[in-house]
Scaffold this active site. Structure first.
Site, PDB file in Angstrom:
ATOM      1  N   LYS A 115       0.831  -1.208   0.000  1.00 27.19           N
ATOM      2  CA  LYS A 115       0.000   0.000   0.000  1.00 27.19           C
ATOM      3  C   LYS A 115       0.865   1.258   0.000  1.00 27.19           C
ATOM      4  O   LYS A 115       0.361   2.372   0.016  1.00 27.19           O
ATOM      5  CB  LYS A 115      -0.874   0.042   1.277  1.00 27.19           C
ATOM      6  CG  LYS A 115      -1.992  -0.952   1.304  1.00 27.19           C
ATOM      7  CD  LYS A 115      -3.004  -0.609   2.408  1.00 27.19           C
ATOM      8  CE  LYS A 115      -2.568  -1.127   3.761  1.00 27.19           C
ATOM      9  NZ  LYS A 115      -3.573  -0.922   4.826  1.00 27.19           N
ATOM     10  N   LYS A 168       2.826   2.050   2.561  1.00 28.54           N
ATOM     11  CA  LYS A 168       2.861   2.550   3.939  1.00 28.54           C
ATOM     12  C   LYS A 168       4.010   1.903   4.679  1.00 28.54           C
ATOM     13  O   LYS A 168       4.177   0.681   4.594  1.00 28.54           O
ATOM     14  CB  LYS A 168       1.567   2.140   4.646  1.00 28.54           C
ATOM     15  CG  LYS A 168       0.636   3.275   4.972  1.00 28.54           C
ATOM     16  CD  LYS A 168      -0.499   2.774   5.864  1.00 28.54           C
ATOM     17  CE  LYS A 168      -1.494   3.875   6.144  1.00 28.54           C
ATOM     18  NZ  LYS A 168      -2.563   3.440   7.038  1.00 28.54           N
TER      19      LYS A 168
HETATM   20  N1  CTP Z   1      -9.398   6.176  12.484  1.00 31.97           N
HETATM   21  C1  CTP Z   1     -10.353   6.993  13.127  1.00 31.97           C
HETATM   22  N2  CTP Z   1      -9.965   8.208  13.639  1.00 31.97           N
HETATM   23  C2  CTP Z   1      -8.698   8.634  13.527  1.00 31.97           C
HETATM   24  C3  CTP Z   1      -7.711   7.813  12.886  1.00 31.97           C
HETATM   25  C4  CTP Z   1      -8.116   6.575  12.377  1.00 31.97           C
HETATM   26  O1  CTP Z   1     -11.523   6.623  13.236  1.00 31.97           O
HETATM   27  N3  CTP Z   1      -8.365   9.817  14.001  1.00 31.97           N
HETATM   28  C5  CTP Z   1      -9.820   4.904  11.923  1.00 31.97           C
HETATM   29  C6  CTP Z   1      -9.603   4.827  10.418  1.00 31.97           C
HETATM   30  O2  CTP Z   1     -10.642   5.507   9.736  1.00 31.97           O
HETATM   31  C7  CTP Z   1      -9.589   3.330  10.183  1.00 31.97           C
HETATM   32  C8  CTP Z   1      -8.937   2.784  11.480  1.00 31.97           C
HETATM   33  O3  CTP Z   1      -9.029   3.853  12.439  1.00 31.97           O
HETATM   34  O4  CTP Z   1     -10.904   2.841  10.098  1.00 31.97           O
HETATM   35  C9  CTP Z   1      -7.506   2.382  11.275  1.00 31.97           C
HETATM   36  O5  CTP Z   1      -6.877   3.492  10.667  1.00 31.97           O
HETATM   37  P1  CTP Z   1      -5.328   3.574  10.339  1.00 31.97           P
HETATM   38  O6  CTP Z   1      -5.163   3.892   8.892  1.00 31.97           O
HETATM   39  O7  CTP Z   1      -4.598   2.434  10.894  1.00 31.97           O
HETATM   40  O8  CTP Z   1      -4.955   4.871  11.242  1.00 31.97           O
HETATM   41  P2  CTP Z   1      -4.553   6.347  10.824  1.00 31.97           P
HETATM   42  O9  CTP Z   1      -4.244   7.095  12.079  1.00 31.97           O
HETATM   43  O10 CTP Z   1      -5.594   6.930   9.910  1.00 31.97           O
HETATM   44  O11 CTP Z   1      -3.192   6.080  10.019  1.00 31.97           O
HETATM   45  P3  CTP Z   1      -2.491   6.909   8.841  1.00 31.97           P
HETATM   46  O12 CTP Z   1      -2.281   8.317   9.327  1.00 31.97           O
HETATM   47  O13 CTP Z   1      -1.201   6.161   8.594  1.00 31.97           O
HETATM   48  O14 CTP Z   1      -3.440   6.852   7.661  1.00 31.97           O
END
Ligand code: CTP
Length: 155
Positions: free
Chosen positions: A47, A49
Site C-alpha cells: 500500500k 505505507k
Molecule cells: N481512524 C479513526 N480516527 C482517527 C484515525 C483513524 O476513526 N483519528 C480509523 C480509520 O478511519 C480506520 C482505522 O481507524 O478505520 C484504522 O486506521 P489507520 O489507517 O490504521 O490509522 P490512521 O491514524 O488513519 O493512520 P495513517 O495516518 O497512517 O493513515
C-alpha cells in the site's frame, strides 16, 4: 447466541492512538462480536505505507483491547468477501476516510462508514516525532541549562 451480530473492520493500527480506540469501541456497539483485520507489514508495503511497529506487536495490542474479540491478518485488498462469508459477518465498518470505497460489499453484508476522531492520526504522530527528533541537541542542552539557572534563582 441467537441473532448474534458480528462486525469486521480493517486497518493498520500503527502507533495505536485514541482515534483507533474510539473507532473500535464504537464498532463494538453495533453488535456482539468484533473482528479486526490488521494489515501485515508486507501488505502495508504494497500500500506504500511504512509502519513503525511490526505486525506481531500491532496485532497483539489490538487483540488485547477490551472490545476486540478476534484479530486476523489483512494480507490483500481482495480477501474481504471471503472473510465476510467465512466469519458470517453482519456489518463491515471502517472510518469515513474510506467513504464509498467498499460499497461493493453491500451484496454480502451491511456497510458502514464512521466519522474519524478529529486531529489525531498515525501520520500526525510520525510528523510530531520527526519534528521532536529534529530539534538540535544544543537547543535541548541550552534549555536544560536555562531551567537549572531558573531553579537556582528561585531557591
Ligand atoms: N481512524 C479513526 N480516527 C482517527 C484515525 C483513524 O476513526 N483519528 C480509523 C480509520 O478511519 C480506520 C482505522 O481507524 O478505520 C484504522 O486506521 P489507520 O489507517 O490504521 O490509522 P490512521 O491514524 O488513519 O493512520 P495513517 O495516518 O497512517 O493513515
Amino acid at each position: 447466541m441467537e441473532n448474534k451480530k458480528t462486525i469486521i473492520t480493517y486497518g493498520t493500527f500503527d502507533m495505536f492512538h485514541i482515534g483507533h480506540l474510539k473507532l473500535l469501541q464504537r464498532l463494538k456497539e453495533f453488535g456482539d462480536e468484533l473482528i479486526v483485520a490488521v494489515s501485515t507489514d508486507e501488505f502495508n508495503e504494497l500500500k506504500g505505507k511504512k509502519t513503525l511497529i511490526p505486525y506481531e506487536q500491532r496485532a497483539e495490542i489490538v487483540s488485547n483491547i477490551k472490545c476486540v474479540n478476534k484479530v486476523i491478518p489483512e494480507n490483500s485488498w481482495d480477501q474481504k468477501i471471503e472473510d465476510v462469508e467465512q466469519y458470517n459477518i453482519d456489518i463491515f465498518a471502517i472510518g469515513d476516510d474510506w467513504e464509498g470505497k467498499f460499497d461493493f460489499l453491500e451484496k454480502y453484508c451491511e456497510v458502514v462508514y464512521l466519522a474519524r476522531t478529529k486531529n489525531v492520526s498515525t501520520t500526525k504522530l510520525k510528523k510530531s516525532l520527526s519534528n521532536f527528533l529534529s530539534i538540535p541537541k544544543e537547543d535541548i542542552l541550552n534549555a536544560f541549562t536555562i531551567i537549572e539557572q531558573l531553579k537556582k534563582d528561585f531557591e
